[in-house]
Design an enzyme around this catalytic site. Structure first.
Site, short mmCIF file in Angstrom:
data_model
loop_
_atom_site.label_atom_id
_atom_site.label_comp_id
_atom_site.label_asym_id
_atom_site.label_seq_id
_atom_site.Cartn_x
_atom_site.Cartn_y
_atom_site.Cartn_z
N PRO A 1 -13.74 104.43 79.97
CA PRO A 1 -13.75 103.92 78.60
C PRO A 1 -12.66 102.91 78.28
O PRO A 1 -12.77 102.17 77.31
CB PRO A 1 -13.61 105.18 77.75
CG PRO A 1 -12.96 106.18 78.63
CD PRO A 1 -13.40 105.86 80.03
N GLU B 1 -7.85 107.01 80.46
CA GLU B 1 -6.77 107.39 79.55
C GLU B 1 -6.41 106.25 78.61
O GLU B 1 -6.15 105.14 79.05
CB GLU B 1 -5.57 107.77 80.41
CG GLU B 1 -4.33 108.14 79.69
CD GLU B 1 -3.24 108.56 80.67
OE1 GLU B 1 -2.55 109.53 80.36
OE2 GLU B 1 -3.08 107.94 81.73
N LYS C 1 -3.52 114.32 82.03
CA LYS C 1 -3.13 114.74 83.38
C LYS C 1 -4.03 115.90 83.73
O LYS C 1 -4.20 116.83 82.97
CB LYS C 1 -1.66 115.15 83.46
CG LYS C 1 -0.72 113.99 83.22
CD LYS C 1 -0.87 112.95 84.32
CE LYS C 1 -0.18 111.67 83.96
NZ LYS C 1 -0.97 110.48 84.13
#
Length: 182
Positions: free
Chosen positions: A92, A110, A127
């Site tokens: 994304p 992220e 993470k």
């Protein structure tokens, strides 16, 4: 151009005219030479040193990065390469930044930072990840494995702490807070 897939909007940043997208096929890319900033022995020695430091209580986790570089059989077309990257890994938060003679391609799950018009800045570090599974029961089991992983929790806590520290250097004192963790 910036495409926001959630809003399905395209925005233009800058004023350089862009060529039309060329739908031609590119000759296959092949790596003709590859190198690294570490030899195998140097890398393993660095890992051993980190493990010794962790054992001595110096820190509980480290991120040792190893740079790889190489040459390709021909200069790739940045837009075609980026399009292929997005087709293979539809992350994304992807970007192609191009200027004469140079290009940066980025693909990430992220959103590291988000700056709002009102001056608010948010960090969304990720993470730990696990592959999605084809059936609902296996997918739920995988999600539970990730949610209960001590290693992945430690990584997330570490990066959230680093982000809080970095943001606090530039924020109004006392304004940095963690709204959600993991």
């Amino acid at each position: 151009l910036c495409f926001d897939p959630a809003k399905r909007e395209l925005a233009c940043w800058g004023d350089i005219p862009l060529p039309l997208i060329d739908r031609r096929e590119e000759a296959p890319l092949r790596v003709t030479a590859i190198g690294s900033n570490f030899s195998r022995r140097q890398y393993l020695d660095a890992v051993r040193a980190i493990l010794d430091d962790i054992g001595a209580g110096e820190y509980y986790q480290a991120n040792l990065t190893r740079k790889f570089y190489g040459r390709l059989n021909h200069a790739p077309d940045p837009l075609l390469t980026f399009t292929a990257l997005c087709a293979h890994s539809p992350a994304p938060f992807s970007a192609l930044i191009q200027w004469p003679g140079h290009a940066i391609l980025s693909s990430s799950m992220e959103r590291f930072l988000q700056a709002e018009a009102d001056g608010r800045v948010q960090a969304f570090p990720i993470k730990g990840s696990i592959a999605r599974q084809p059936d609902a029961a296996a997918d739920a089991a995988a999600r539970e494995t990730l949610a209960t992983s001590a290693k992945d929790r430690a990584e997330n806590v570490m990066i959230v702490d680093l982000m809080r520290h970095d943001l606090a250097k530039h924020a109004v004192p006392g304004s940095v807070r963690t709204e959600a963790l993991c």
